[in-house]
Design a protein around this motif. Structure first.
Motif, PDB file in Angstrom:
ATOM      1  N   ARG A 145       0.817  -1.213   0.000  1.00 60.61           N
ATOM      2  CA  ARG A 145       0.000   0.000   0.000  1.00 60.61           C
ATOM      3  C   ARG A 145       0.853   1.267   0.000  1.00 60.61           C
ATOM      4  O   ARG A 145       0.448   2.293  -0.545  1.00 60.61           O
ATOM      5  CB  ARG A 145      -0.930   0.012   1.218  1.00 60.61           C
ATOM      6  N   ARG A 146       2.043   1.213   0.608  1.00 63.25           N
ATOM      7  CA  ARG A 146       2.828   2.428   0.841  1.00 63.25           C
ATOM      8  C   ARG A 146       4.037   2.558  -0.075  1.00 63.25           C
ATOM      9  O   ARG A 146       4.664   3.617  -0.108  1.00 63.25           O
ATOM     10  CB  ARG A 146       3.285   2.471   2.302  1.00 63.25           C
ATOM     11  N   ALA A 147       4.372   1.511  -0.803  1.00 67.24           N
ATOM     12  CA  ALA A 147       5.595   1.548  -1.603  1.00 67.24           C
ATOM     13  C   ALA A 147       5.503   2.599  -2.705  1.00 67.24           C
ATOM     14  O   ALA A 147       4.481   2.693  -3.403  1.00 67.24           O
ATOM     15  CB  ALA A 147       5.853   0.181  -2.224  1.00 67.24           C
ATOM     16  N   PRO A 148       6.557   3.401  -2.890  1.00 69.93           N
ATOM     17  CA  PRO A 148       6.597   4.308  -4.044  1.00 69.93           C
ATOM     18  C   PRO A 148       6.522   3.505  -5.348  1.00 69.93           C
ATOM     19  O   PRO A 148       6.876   2.318  -5.379  1.00 69.93           O
ATOM     20  CB  PRO A 148       7.966   4.998  -3.909  1.00 69.93           C
ATOM     21  N   LEU A 149       6.080   4.149  -6.410  1.00 70.10           N
ATOM     22  CA  LEU A 149       5.842   3.427  -7.656  1.00 70.10           C
ATOM     23  C   LEU A 149       7.080   2.707  -8.176  1.00 70.10           C
ATOM     24  O   LEU A 149       6.991   1.590  -8.677  1.00 70.10           O
ATOM     25  CB  LEU A 149       5.309   4.377  -8.721  1.00 70.10           C
ATOM     26  N   LEU A 174       7.499  -0.350  -6.142  1.00 68.20           N
ATOM     27  CA  LEU A 174       6.426  -1.287  -6.440  1.00 68.20           C
ATOM     28  C   LEU A 174       6.675  -1.992  -7.778  1.00 68.20           C
ATOM     29  O   LEU A 174       6.455  -3.191  -7.902  1.00 68.20           O
ATOM     30  CB  LEU A 174       5.088  -0.536  -6.491  1.00 68.20           C
ATOM     31  N   ARG A 175       7.194  -1.252  -8.756  1.00 68.95           N
ATOM     32  CA  ARG A 175       7.479  -1.844 -10.057  1.00 68.95           C
ATOM     33  C   ARG A 175       8.513  -2.958  -9.935  1.00 68.95           C
ATOM     34  O   ARG A 175       8.414  -3.994 -10.598  1.00 68.95           O
ATOM     35  CB  ARG A 175       7.954  -0.781 -11.037  1.00 68.95           C
ATOM     36  N   ARG A 176       9.502  -2.795  -9.068  1.00 67.71           N
ATOM     37  CA  ARG A 176      10.488  -3.847  -8.887  1.00 67.71           C
ATOM     38  C   ARG A 176       9.895  -5.061  -8.148  1.00 67.71           C
ATOM     39  O   ARG A 176      10.289  -6.198  -8.385  1.00 67.71           O
ATOM     40  CB  ARG A 176      11.701  -3.315  -8.094  1.00 67.71           C
ATOM     41  N   MET A 177       8.931  -4.809  -7.284  1.00 61.51           N
ATOM     42  CA  MET A 177       8.304  -5.892  -6.504  1.00 61.51           C
ATOM     43  C   MET A 177       7.429  -6.772  -7.382  1.00 61.51           C
ATOM     44  O   MET A 177       7.333  -7.974  -7.144  1.00 61.51           O
ATOM     45  CB  MET A 177       7.456  -5.309  -5.372  1.00 61.51           C
ATOM     46  N   VAL A 178       6.773  -6.182  -8.383  1.00 61.06           N
ATOM     47  CA  VAL A 178       5.816  -6.951  -9.175  1.00 61.06           C
ATOM     48  C   VAL A 178       6.362  -7.295 -10.546  1.00 61.06           C
ATOM     49  O   VAL A 178       5.714  -7.971 -11.312  1.00 61.06           O
ATOM     50  CB  VAL A 178       4.470  -6.198  -9.311  1.00 61.06           C
TER      51      VAL A 178
END
Length: 250
Positions: free
Chosen positions: A239-243, A246-250
């Protein structure tokens, strides 16, 4: 005995939910397109729990009239529906603008429009009974907009979760409860196609993942990230990750 209706019950999370609820004493109403699989599941459950009642119906959740007819028919056959689990869903998708509107539309219709029909049909029964428990199966992907093949899927899962939350707000202090479950990676036919059989990152077995889902249902929790580890703490990160993170996570 409580009576639970499960859509998309012919395989994966739906079928395992049926098995585990039967072991907890539930009578079952099981719906899916593949009637042969439902009948095999009914025989399996009755062999283990001969005192259970298990009714099955073929159901295409994208057929609105059939959704309402089947839910009403199962309520009449079993006498009541104490819980409805809106589980049927589709994981198709393609990056937007790449010529696969058909796949994205099919996912949107199945996961949200058909989900709405199932919620409407369940709530018709619950309002008439002045009691019930609606369970909506969303996804961890609902927590943020996601890229590429996940964009439409994530949006539909966010939509159905918000639908349920709106109902929960309306029904506060009433005899009707609403639960939204946010599964992470749980082995199922859908995740097998996406990640390989049981080998995706942080993939839980079907039995373990569904056990977490069933515990949350039975506790009538308002919402739950399942299995709790690692998905409850990861929900805060998502919910809080910067974009860019988040892009690296997904």
């Amino acid at each position: 005995m409580p009576t639970t209706l499960i859509t998309g019950a012919s395989s994966g999370l739906g079928a395992e939910t049926a098995r585990q609820l039967a072991a907890r004493g539930h009578d079952l109403a099981l719906c899916a397109r593949r009637l042969d699989r439902l009948e095999a599941l009914r025989e399996e459950i009755l062999a283990r729990h001969p005192d259970r009642r298990v009714a099955v119906r073929a159901l295409d959740v994208t057929d609105d009239e059939q959704v309402f007819a089947v839910v009403r028919d199962l309520r009449d056959e079993l006498g009541t529906l104490d819980r409805v689990v809106v589980n049927a869903g589709l994981g198709k998708g393609a990056p937007l603008g790449t010529g696969r509107y058909d796949a994205n539309r099919e996912t949107a219709v199945t996961n949200f429009v058909a989900g709405l029909a199932q919620v409407e049909a369940a709530m018709e029964v619950f309002r008439d009974q002045d009691a019930g428990h609606l369970v909506v199966i969303s996804s961890m992907s609902a927590l943020r907009g996601l890229p590429r093949t996940m964009t439409t899927y994530a949006a539909t899962k966010a939509g159905i979760a918000h639908l349920a939350e709106g109902l929960r707000l309306e029904l506060l202090d009433s005899p009707i409860d609403v639960t939204v479950l946010y599964p992470g990676y749980i082995a199922s036919e859908m995740n097998d196609r996406a990640h390989g059989r049981g080998k995706g990152p942080m993939m839980a077995s079907t039995r373990r993942g569904v056990a977490s889902m069933v515990r949350a249902m039975e506790a009538r929790r308002a919402s739950a990230y399942v299995p709790g580890l690692p998905w409850a703490p990861l929900s805060v990160v998502m919910r809080r990750a910067p974009l860019r993170l988040l892009r690296r996570m997904v």
